[in-house]
Design a protein around this motif. Structure first.
Motif, PDB file in Angstrom:
ATOM      1  N   GLY A  89       0.766  -1.234   0.000  1.00  0.00           N
ATOM      2  CA  GLY A  89       0.000   0.000   0.000  1.00  0.00           C
ATOM      3  C   GLY A  89       0.795   1.279   0.000  1.00  0.00           C
ATOM      4  N   PHE A  90       1.940   1.297   0.653  1.00  0.00           N
ATOM      5  CA  PHE A  90       2.724   2.525   0.734  1.00  0.00           C
ATOM      6  C   PHE A  90       3.941   2.506  -0.182  1.00  0.00           C
ATOM      7  CE2 PHE A  90       0.491   2.515   4.837  1.00  0.00           C
ATOM      8  CZ  PHE A  90      -0.126   3.747   4.739  1.00  0.00           C
ATOM      9  N   THR A  91       4.054   1.496  -1.035  1.00  0.00           N
ATOM     10  CA  THR A  91       5.248   1.421  -1.893  1.00  0.00           C
ATOM     11  C   THR A  91       5.325   2.593  -2.857  1.00  0.00           C
ATOM     12  OG1 THR A  91       4.108  -0.063  -3.424  1.00  0.00           O
ATOM     13  CG2 THR A  91       5.517  -1.083  -1.746  1.00  0.00           C
ATOM     14  N   ASP A  92       4.201   3.016  -3.408  1.00  0.00           N
ATOM     15  CA  ASP A  92       4.241   4.159  -4.322  1.00  0.00           C
ATOM     16  C   ASP A  92       4.569   5.437  -3.575  1.00  0.00           C
ATOM     17  OD1 ASP A  92       1.698   3.894  -3.123  1.00  0.00           O
ATOM     18  OD2 ASP A  92       0.775   5.146  -4.677  1.00  0.00           O
ATOM     19  N   ASP A  93       4.004   5.604  -2.370  1.00  0.00           N
ATOM     20  CA  ASP A  93       4.314   6.780  -1.555  1.00  0.00           C
ATOM     21  C   ASP A  93       5.813   6.805  -1.219  1.00  0.00           C
ATOM     22  OD1 ASP A  93       1.525   7.772  -1.072  1.00  0.00           O
ATOM     23  OD2 ASP A  93       1.343   5.817  -0.097  1.00  0.00           O
ATOM     24  N   ALA A  94       6.342   5.647  -0.820  1.00  0.00           N
ATOM     25  CA  ALA A  94       7.758   5.562  -0.474  1.00  0.00           C
ATOM     26  C   ALA A  94       8.647   5.842  -1.680  1.00  0.00           C
ATOM     27  CB  ALA A  94       8.072   4.177   0.103  1.00  0.00           C
ATOM     28  N   ALA A  95       8.256   5.350  -2.848  1.00  0.00           N
ATOM     29  CA  ALA A  95       9.065   5.575  -4.062  1.00  0.00           C
ATOM     30  C   ALA A  95       9.091   7.047  -4.435  1.00  0.00           C
ATOM     31  CB  ALA A  95       8.509   4.749  -5.215  1.00  0.00           C
ATOM     32  N   ILE A  96       7.950   7.708  -4.359  1.00  0.00           N
ATOM     33  CA  ILE A  96       7.894   9.139  -4.699  1.00  0.00           C
ATOM     34  C   ILE A  96       8.705   9.933  -3.692  1.00  0.00           C
ATOM     35  CG2 ILE A  96       6.330  11.130  -4.809  1.00  0.00           C
ATOM     36  CD1 ILE A  96       4.840   9.531  -6.778  1.00  0.00           C
ATOM     37  N   LEU A  97       8.553   9.615  -2.415  1.00  0.00           N
ATOM     38  CA  LEU A  97       9.306  10.321  -1.385  1.00  0.00           C
ATOM     39  C   LEU A  97      10.806  10.069  -1.536  1.00  0.00           C
ATOM     40  CD1 LEU A  97       9.272  12.057   1.171  1.00  0.00           C
ATOM     41  CD2 LEU A  97       9.180   9.927   2.476  1.00  0.00           C
ATOM     42  N   ALA A  98      11.194   8.821  -1.767  1.00  0.00           N
ATOM     43  CA  ALA A  98      12.620   8.494  -1.929  1.00  0.00           C
ATOM     44  C   ALA A  98      13.220   9.249  -3.107  1.00  0.00           C
ATOM     45  CB  ALA A  98      12.798   6.992  -2.112  1.00  0.00           C
ATOM     46  N   THR A  99      12.474   9.351  -4.186  1.00  0.00           N
ATOM     47  CA  THR A  99      12.962  10.085  -5.352  1.00  0.00           C
ATOM     48  C   THR A  99      13.144  11.562  -5.013  1.00  0.00           C
ATOM     49  OG1 THR A  99      11.899   8.527  -6.850  1.00  0.00           O
ATOM     50  CG2 THR A  99      12.469  10.684  -7.757  1.00  0.00           C
ATOM     51  N   ALA A 100      12.150  12.150  -4.372  1.00  0.00           N
ATOM     52  CA  ALA A 100      12.245  13.568  -4.004  1.00  0.00           C
ATOM     53  C   ALA A 100      13.415  13.797  -3.053  1.00  0.00           C
ATOM     54  CB  ALA A 100      10.942  14.038  -3.376  1.00  0.00           C
ATOM     55  N   ILE A 101      13.570  12.922  -2.066  1.00  0.00           N
ATOM     56  CA  ILE A 101      14.675  13.082  -1.108  1.00  0.00           C
ATOM     57  C   ILE A 101      16.027  12.927  -1.801  1.00  0.00           C
ATOM     58  CG2 ILE A 101      15.812  11.989   0.873  1.00  0.00           C
ATOM     59  CD1 ILE A 101      13.038  11.600   2.089  1.00  0.00           C
ATOM     60  N   ARG A 102      16.127  11.958  -2.697  1.00  0.00           N
ATOM     61  CA  ARG A 102      17.380  11.762  -3.415  1.00  0.00           C
ATOM     62  C   ARG A 102      17.760  13.021  -4.194  1.00  0.00           C
ATOM     63  NH1 ARG A 102      16.175   7.622  -6.762  1.00  0.00           N
ATOM     64  NH2 ARG A 102      15.821   6.359  -4.935  1.00  0.00           N
ATOM     65  N   LEU A 103      16.764  13.681  -4.768  1.00  0.00           N
ATOM     66  CA  LEU A 103      17.031  14.883  -5.561  1.00  0.00           C
ATOM     67  C   LEU A 103      17.464  16.073  -4.705  1.00  0.00           C
ATOM     68  CD1 LEU A 103      14.031  14.678  -8.059  1.00  0.00           C
ATOM     69  CD2 LEU A 103      16.449  14.280  -8.572  1.00  0.00           C
ATOM     70  N   VAL A 104      17.022  16.108  -3.461  1.00  0.00           N
ATOM     71  CA  VAL A 104      17.288  17.277  -2.623  1.00  0.00           C
ATOM     72  C   VAL A 104      17.995  16.920  -1.312  1.00  0.00           C
ATOM     73  CG1 VAL A 104      15.318  18.513  -3.609  1.00  0.00           C
ATOM     74  CG2 VAL A 104      15.018  17.201  -1.509  1.00  0.00           C
ATOM     75  N   ALA A 105      18.616  15.774  -1.250  1.00  0.00           N
ATOM     76  CA  ALA A 105      19.196  15.248  -0.007  1.00  0.00           C
ATOM     77  C   ALA A 105      20.135  16.229   0.697  1.00  0.00           C
ATOM     78  CB  ALA A 105      19.919  13.937  -0.282  1.00  0.00           C
ATOM     79  N   SER A 106      20.876  16.984  -0.057  1.00  0.00           N
ATOM     80  CA  SER A 106      21.833  17.908   0.567  1.00  0.00           C
ATOM     81  C   SER A 106      21.139  19.029   1.336  1.00  0.00           C
ATOM     82  CB  SER A 106      22.761  18.501  -0.493  1.00  0.00           C
ATOM     83  OG  SER A 106      22.027  19.296  -1.409  1.00  0.00           O
ATOM     84  N   HIS A 107      19.849  19.215   1.127  1.00  0.00           N
ATOM     85  CA  HIS A 107      19.105  20.277   1.813  1.00  0.00           C
ATOM     86  C   HIS A 107      18.408  19.780   3.074  1.00  0.00           C
ATOM     87  CE1 HIS A 107      19.758  23.191  -1.385  1.00  0.00           C
ATOM     88  NE2 HIS A 107      19.569  22.184  -2.224  1.00  0.00           N
ATOM     89  N   ILE A 108      18.344  18.474   3.260  1.00  0.00           N
ATOM     90  CA  ILE A 108      17.750  17.928   4.489  1.00  0.00           C
ATOM     91  C   ILE A 108      18.872  17.865   5.520  1.00  0.00           C
ATOM     92  CG2 ILE A 108      16.573  15.976   5.555  1.00  0.00           C
ATOM     93  CD1 ILE A 108      15.286  15.417   2.843  1.00  0.00           C
ATOM     94  N   ARG A 109      18.808  18.811   6.442  1.00  0.00           N
ATOM     95  CA  ARG A 109      19.888  19.008   7.414  1.00  0.00           C
ATOM     96  C   ARG A 109      19.687  18.149   8.668  1.00  0.00           C
ATOM     97  NH1 ARG A 109      18.263  24.515   6.741  1.00  0.00           N
ATOM     98  NH2 ARG A 109      17.773  24.421   8.951  1.00  0.00           N
ATOM     99  N   PRO A 110      20.739  18.029   9.471  1.00  0.00           N
ATOM    100  CA  PRO A 110      20.616  17.273  10.725  1.00  0.00           C
ATOM    101  C   PRO A 110      19.497  17.785  11.635  1.00  0.00           C
ATOM    102  CG  PRO A 110      22.922  17.639  10.228  1.00  0.00           C
ATOM    103  CD  PRO A 110      22.132  18.439   9.217  1.00  0.00           C
ATOM    104  N   ASP A 111      19.250  19.106  11.657  1.00  0.00           N
ATOM    105  CA  ASP A 111      18.174  19.609  12.519  1.00  0.00           C
ATOM    106  C   ASP A 111      16.796  19.170  12.016  1.00  0.00           C
ATOM    107  OD1 ASP A 111      18.835  21.527  10.424  1.00  0.00           O
ATOM    108  OD2 ASP A 111      17.479  22.956  11.388  1.00  0.00           O
TER     109      ASP A 111
END
Length: 141
Positions: A89-111
């Motif tokens: 059920g959440f595989t599509d949600d996880a795939a979309i989120l993983a793709t978005a995070i991969r594209l912007v990973a350097s902006h997701i900071r430790p805080d």
């Protein structure tokens, strides 16, 4: 090629685009769904980190737009793989989120990740304190 087409059209994502363009509505819907599902989705911490990054005023606009789109897709009550299906059920949600995070990973900071961990602990703690016969009340938290 014959048979049913699996090509996605721009209109398929129109509800997610509209939701992403309404941050107050997206915030309310996001937290309502997270309260119901925090204990059940394995990518909850990444989802929360993306949320905190998306709403951080220091995050560049193009990053916010990417993450808001992924968050909106997670929130929508319909998707390409229904969330009610166990495991899948959440595989599509996880795939979309993983793709978005991969594209912007350097902006997701430790805080962002620290805030996500704290929020997840609180959400899971609230869920574990609810008795089984109070499940309807827990969904309204």
């Amino acid at each position: 090629m014959s048979g049913a087409s699996t090509d996605f059209q721009a209109d398929d994502f129109e509800p997610a685009r509209r939701l992403a363009e309404d941050p107050p509505r997206l915030r309310r819907a996001f937290w309502a769904k997270m309260k119901r599902l925090a204990a059940r989705i394995p990518f909850a911490e990444d989802l929360l980190a993306a949320y905190y990054c998306a709403f951080d005023r220091q995050t560049p606009r193009h990053v916010q737009v990417s993450l808001l789109g992924a968050l909106a897709y997670f929130i929508l009550p319909f998707d390409f793989v229904p969330d009610l299906l166990p495991v899948l059920g959440f595989t599509d949600d996880a795939a979309i989120l993983a793709t978005a995070i991969r594209l912007v990973a350097s902006h997701i900071r430790p805080d962002h990740r620290e805030a996500a961990g704290a929020a997840l602990a609180k959400l899971r703690g609230e869920a574990s304190r609810v008795a089984p016969d109070q499940s309807d009340a827990a969904q309204q938290l």
